[in-house]
Design an enzyme around this catalytic site. Structure first.
Site, mmCIF file in Angstrom:
data_model
loop_
_atom_site.group_PDB
_atom_site.id
_atom_site.type_symbol
_atom_site.label_atom_id
_atom_site.label_comp_id
_atom_site.label_asym_id
_atom_site.label_seq_id
_atom_site.Cartn_x
_atom_site.Cartn_y
_atom_site.Cartn_z
ATOM 1 N N SER A 7 9.477 -3.562 3.060
ATOM 2 C CA SER A 7 10.706 -2.999 3.634
ATOM 3 C C SER A 7 10.400 -1.943 4.691
ATOM 4 C CB SER A 7 11.547 -2.361 2.525
ATOM 5 O OG SER A 7 10.870 -1.226 1.986
ATOM 6 N N GLN A 8 9.124 -1.627 4.894
ATOM 7 C CA GLN A 8 8.767 -0.493 5.751
ATOM 8 C C GLN A 8 9.081 -0.744 7.226
ATOM 9 O OE1 GLN A 8 4.683 -0.246 4.515
ATOM 10 N NE2 GLN A 8 5.133 1.135 2.812
ATOM 11 N N ASP A 61 3.312 -0.169 -6.243
ATOM 12 C CA ASP A 61 2.364 0.925 -6.439
ATOM 13 C C ASP A 61 2.231 1.306 -7.911
ATOM 14 O OD1 ASP A 61 1.800 1.012 -3.780
ATOM 15 O OD2 ASP A 61 2.996 2.786 -3.339
ATOM 16 N N ARG A 72 -5.245 -4.912 7.660
ATOM 17 C CA ARG A 72 -3.950 -5.383 7.191
ATOM 18 C C ARG A 72 -3.186 -6.053 8.335
ATOM 19 N NH1 ARG A 72 -1.971 -0.306 3.451
ATOM 20 N NH2 ARG A 72 -0.300 -1.729 2.867
ATOM 21 N N LYS A 105 5.304 11.100 -0.585
ATOM 22 C CA LYS A 105 4.873 10.644 0.742
ATOM 23 C C LYS A 105 5.987 9.841 1.413
ATOM 24 C CE LYS A 105 1.134 8.542 -0.620
ATOM 25 N NZ LYS A 105 -0.125 7.746 -0.546
ATOM 26 N N SER A 106 6.703 9.062 0.630
ATOM 27 C CA SER A 106 7.787 8.244 1.191
ATOM 28 C C SER A 106 8.861 9.120 1.826
ATOM 29 C CB SER A 106 8.406 7.371 0.094
ATOM 30 O OG SER A 106 7.455 6.507 -0.466
ATOM 31 N N ARG A 115 -5.034 -5.765 -4.483
ATOM 32 C CA ARG A 115 -4.906 -4.953 -5.687
ATOM 33 C C ARG A 115 -5.012 -5.764 -6.969
ATOM 34 N NH1 ARG A 115 -0.216 -0.787 -5.045
ATOM 35 N NH2 ARG A 115 -1.639 -0.054 -3.423
ATOM 36 N N ARG A 130 9.326 9.869 6.109
ATOM 37 C CA ARG A 130 10.647 9.587 6.675
ATOM 38 C C ARG A 130 11.250 10.838 7.297
ATOM 39 N NH1 ARG A 130 9.895 5.809 2.785
ATOM 40 N NH2 ARG A 130 10.976 3.792 2.974
ATOM 41 N N GLY A 161 0.332 2.488 5.467
ATOM 42 C CA GLY A 161 1.103 1.300 5.786
ATOM 43 C C GLY A 161 2.510 1.648 6.213
#
Length: 382
Positions: free
Chosen positions: A165-166, A310, A121, A20-21, A341, A25, A93
């Site tokens: 860092s997103q 994660d 969030r 997904k990352s 979490r 991107r 997120g």
């Protein structure tokens, strides 16, 4: 949905899901690219589908060539400068934090919203940072939905990287597209550095020039216009792979194909935990094999998950089958996930007979007796 799981042994060969990352991107970079982008091994998760929906609303046509290939291209004469309306990031997120700065390149008003846990969030950093970049922003007291109106104007700026860092990823991409002279983003207390490496690696493929000074300053040079076709191969997802490998460690053997052992994804660190607890593991460039299960005979381990939060859920499951007290660092990263979490893991594993204690930034799991049957809840989290 209710699923009943019975005690069993597993064996076989699995293909790692798409990252997904990497997929999200790739979508953002395709949106910013002035030419055609082809994505191989595209992701199909809800977060990936939300990213595809966002870029279509912001001016990209998406053509499905086949199940393993997408062709993306800008709509003629549309582009970011002429887009207005609403985009929905689902529960991603990364999606909200990355696409908000990118969407702010538009001079038209855009409403950004989400679903489920994303609505709970905090997004206060948009209120703090966007006005410094010439962006009008209106949030729901620091939560979604937010209304923005650009265009973003790159300038030297300092941001807090302790939450994620997103947001930095989104700023780097937006700066790369809009910068007309060298600009610097200074980051304090940056977390999840491997994901920044992934961002920079993929931006470089699209001919962006960013210099990383020890993860404290990032200098972005103006991009040379380039519309040549780009190709992105989405790598296997180590976050998902971690669950499959831990399942193999507990009740295997299994072989996982499709996850490159030399990626920038931080979650590949699961391999270190598996080796530290005594797994019989074989590692090749494109596959990982768990050759025999631990049962309840694993060794307690110490693991720093600050840059890969994660991994906490599969690591706790692994620790339940390791004799003694395993320690995982990085608890402070867990509050603003899909759930809190840390509390979710304590609550659900307690039902299965595993004691978890949290002290400051450490989580301590007493394992060795495995898990008892119980009714548990996922808290809509990993």
């Amino acid at each position: 949905m209710v699923v009943t799981i019975h005690r069993s042994h597993i064996s076989g060969m699995l293909q790692a899901p798409a990252s997904k990352s990497s997929m999200q991107r790739a979508c953002a970079l395709a949106l910013l690219h002035d030419g055609e982008t082809t994505i191989f091994n595209p992701g199909k998760s809800n977060d990936d589908l939300a990213a595809l929906d966002i870029i279509q609303k912001l001016g990209v046509t998406v053509e499905i060539k086949n199940s393993s290939c997408l062709r993306l291209d800008k709509i003629q004469n549309k582009g970011l400068g002429f887009v207005a309306g609403e985009i929905n990031c689902g529960e991603s997120g990364l999606g909200i934090r990355m696409f908000a700065p990118v969407a702010a390149l538009s001079s038209k008003e855009i409403i950004i919203t989400g679903e489920g846990s994303l609505l709970k969030r905090p997004m206060h950093f948009f209120d703090e940072v966007f006005p410094q970049l010439g962006i009008s922003v209106q949030s729901n007291n620091g939560y979604l939905p937010i209304k923005i109106k650009g265009p973003l104007q790159p300038k030297d700026i300092t941001i807090d990287g302790s939450l994620s860092s997103q947001f930095l990823t989104g700023l780097l991409m937006a700066y790369g597209k809009a910068a007309t002279k060298p600009v610097t983003i200074t980051v304090q207390n940056l977390k999840s550095k491997p994901y920044v490496d992934l961002t920079l690696q993929m931006m470089k493929q699209f001919d962006y020039n960013v210099t990383n000074h020890n993860y404290e300053q990032f200098v972005i040079q103006p991009q040379t216009p380039n519309s040549k076709p780009q190709t992105v191969i989405v790598e296997g997802d180590w976050s998902s792979a971690a669950f499959l490998l831990v399942a193999g460690a507990i009740a295997g053997p299994v072989t996982l194909k499709g996850s490159d052992v030399f990626p920038t994804q931080g979650d590949k660190a699961i391999l270190k935990a598996l080796m530290d607890c005594g797994c019989n593991i074989s590692i090749e460039e494109k596959q990982v094999s768990i050759n025999s299960p631990l049962g309840n005979g694993g060794k307690a381990f110490h693991f720093n998950a600050t840059d890969c939060p994660d991994l906490f859920p599969p690591l706790v499951a692994l620790a339940a089958y390791c004799n003694g007290v395993s320690v995982i660092e990085g608890v402070n990263r867990l509050v603003h996930k899909e759930s809190d979490r840390s509390l979710s893991l304590q609550e659900e594993f307690k039902k299965m007979g595993v004691e978890i204690k949290v002290q400051d930034d450490l989580m301590m799991i007493t394992g060795g007796s495995g898990l008892n049957g119980a009714t548990v809840h996922s808290h809509n989290d990993h």
